[in-house]
Design a protein around this motif. Structure first.
Motif, short mmCIF file in Angstrom:
data_model
loop_
_atom_site.label_atom_id
_atom_site.label_comp_id
_atom_site.label_asym_id
_atom_site.label_seq_id
_atom_site.Cartn_x
_atom_site.Cartn_y
_atom_site.Cartn_z
N ILE A 106 -10.79 11.09 0.88
CA ILE A 106 -12.02 11.19 0.71
C ILE A 106 -12.71 11.03 -0.84
N TRP A 107 -13.83 10.42 -1.11
CA TRP A 107 -14.29 9.96 -2.43
C TRP A 107 -15.84 10.29 -2.46
N VAL A 108 -16.27 10.03 -3.71
CA VAL A 108 -17.87 10.16 -3.74
C VAL A 108 -18.27 8.84 -4.41
N PRO A 109 -19.08 7.95 -3.50
CA PRO A 109 -19.40 6.68 -4.14
C PRO A 109 -20.67 6.66 -4.70
N THR A 110 -20.75 5.76 -5.60
CA THR A 110 -22.05 5.33 -6.51
C THR A 110 -22.42 3.89 -6.49
N MET A 111 -23.58 3.70 -6.00
CA MET A 111 -24.16 2.49 -5.92
C MET A 111 -24.93 1.99 -7.18
N GLN A 112 -24.57 0.91 -7.92
CA GLN A 112 -25.37 0.76 -9.13
C GLN A 112 -25.90 -0.75 -8.74
N ASN A 113 -27.25 -0.66 -8.74
CA ASN A 113 -27.86 -2.07 -8.48
C ASN A 113 -27.24 -2.78 -7.21
N GLY A 114 -27.14 -2.06 -6.44
CA GLY A 114 -26.61 -2.62 -5.17
C GLY A 114 -25.13 -2.95 -5.10
N ILE A 115 -24.22 -2.49 -6.11
CA ILE A 115 -22.84 -3.00 -6.12
C ILE A 115 -22.09 -1.56 -6.07
N ILE A 116 -21.06 -1.23 -5.30
CA ILE A 116 -20.31 -0.35 -5.21
C ILE A 116 -18.85 -0.86 -5.37
N THR A 117 -18.22 -0.22 -6.62
CA THR A 117 -16.96 -0.58 -7.15
C THR A 117 -16.05 0.63 -6.59
N PHE A 118 -15.08 0.28 -5.85
CA PHE A 118 -14.25 1.19 -5.16
C PHE A 118 -13.03 1.57 -5.97
N ILE A 119 -12.76 2.92 -6.01
CA ILE A 119 -11.44 3.31 -6.68
C ILE A 119 -10.23 3.06 -5.78
N ARG A 120 -9.06 2.83 -6.36
CA ARG A 120 -8.03 2.52 -5.75
C ARG A 120 -7.67 3.80 -4.97
N PRO A 121 -6.87 3.58 -3.76
CA PRO A 121 -6.41 4.55 -2.99
C PRO A 121 -5.62 5.62 -3.50
N GLU A 122 -4.89 5.38 -4.52
CA GLU A 122 -3.93 6.59 -5.11
C GLU A 122 -4.80 7.25 -6.13
N VAL A 123 -5.91 6.79 -6.41
CA VAL A 123 -6.64 7.66 -7.43
C VAL A 123 -7.49 8.60 -6.75
N CYS A 124 -7.72 8.65 -5.40
CA CYS A 124 -8.71 9.56 -4.65
C CYS A 124 -7.90 11.07 -5.00
N ASP A 125 -8.91 11.98 -5.33
CA ASP A 125 -8.52 13.33 -5.47
C ASP A 125 -8.23 14.21 -4.30
N ILE A 126 -9.14 13.58 -3.34
CA ILE A 126 -8.93 14.79 -1.80
C ILE A 126 -8.40 14.02 -0.97
N VAL A 127 -6.99 14.19 -0.80
CA VAL A 127 -6.23 13.84 0.25
C VAL A 127 -5.69 14.85 1.21
N ARG A 128 -5.76 14.45 2.58
CA ARG A 128 -5.49 15.58 3.57
C ARG A 128 -4.22 14.66 4.43
N THR A 129 -3.11 15.45 4.80
CA THR A 129 -1.94 14.87 5.30
C THR A 129 -2.40 15.22 6.88
#
Length: 240
Positions: free
Chosen positions: A187-210
């Protein structure tokens, strides 16, 4: 960036489903595509278990609009039909930038780590519109891929400023992509800046559920896996 591809994907409808709304059989789309949905699109363009695609950015080209449709899906408990409402995105269009990295969790495929050949095949596949059918979230939402230069052309949100979409599903981590050998949801919290969303890498996500325990499939050359050279010849009819 090395190993990078850029393309535009579009269609008549898209349904990037919020898992919370699927409990009752009805589906409601997210406002933007998820990392996992875009990764699935890129893997439909070109994929081998030797590589892992990383989604870098997505640019929303058209206005975010939804349309509700009445559907008759099969019931879970029997073969009868039920009535449900699905909420789709209308006329979606996105520019996508992604790159691949070799999957270090697959030492059995080290013999297939040929960077230039994988990149050349991926670029050719983009120009061909993908190797497999493209879907925007769900199978009924057919998509189309064309090569483009990321950032070119006019987008609806070019000067819109910042939009926060709140917590949403990022993607799955499969057993052959992680040292934990677990199937996980992120799970993550996306932010769009002037139409562009920069994704964080999978290993950077803080909320992870097995979700559950898993085991990576083993591949052996000549038995259940083709070398990239053979794959290239099958696709383009020539050696490279």
């Amino acid at each position: 960036m090395r190993n990078q591809i850029e393309f535009v994907v579009y269609g008549k409808y898209a349904l990037f489903t919020d898992p919370v709304t699927r409990i009752g059989g009805e589906k409601f789309t997210y406002q933007i595509p998820t990392y996992e949905a875009l990764k699935g699109i890129v893997e439909s363009i070109y994929w081998k278990p030797t590589i892992t695609w990383i989604i870098d950015e997505v640019r929303v080209m058209t206005a975010i609009q939804t349309e509700v449709k009445g559907m008759r899906p099969a019931k879970y408990q029997d073969a009868a039909n039920d009535l449900a409402y699905y909420t789709y995105l209308r006329q979606p269009c996105y520019q996508v930038r992604a790159h691949f990295e070799f999957n270090e969790q697959r030492p059995d495929l080290a013999f297939d780590r040929n960077e230039n050949k994988h990149h050349n095949i991926a670029k050719r596949a983009v120009k061909c519109g993908g190797r497999r059918d493209i879907y925007l979230g769900t199978r009924e939402c057919q998509g189309y891929v064309e090569a483009c230069t990321f950032g070119e052309g006019k987008g609806f949100y070019d000067n819109y400023g910042e939009i926060n979409f709140g917590p949403m599903f990022h993607g799955f981590t499969y057993p052959d992509e992680s040292t934990s050998q677990d199937w996980q949801a992120r799970i993550w919290v996306p932010t769009m800046q002037n139409g562009i969303i920069t994704f964080i890498r999978p290993e950077v996500c803080d909320i992870v559920r097995t979700i559950k325990k898993g085991k990576a499939k083993e591949f052996k050359a000549g038995e259940n896996f083709k070398a990239v050279e053979d794959e290239y010849i099958e696709m383009f009819g020539e050696e490279k």
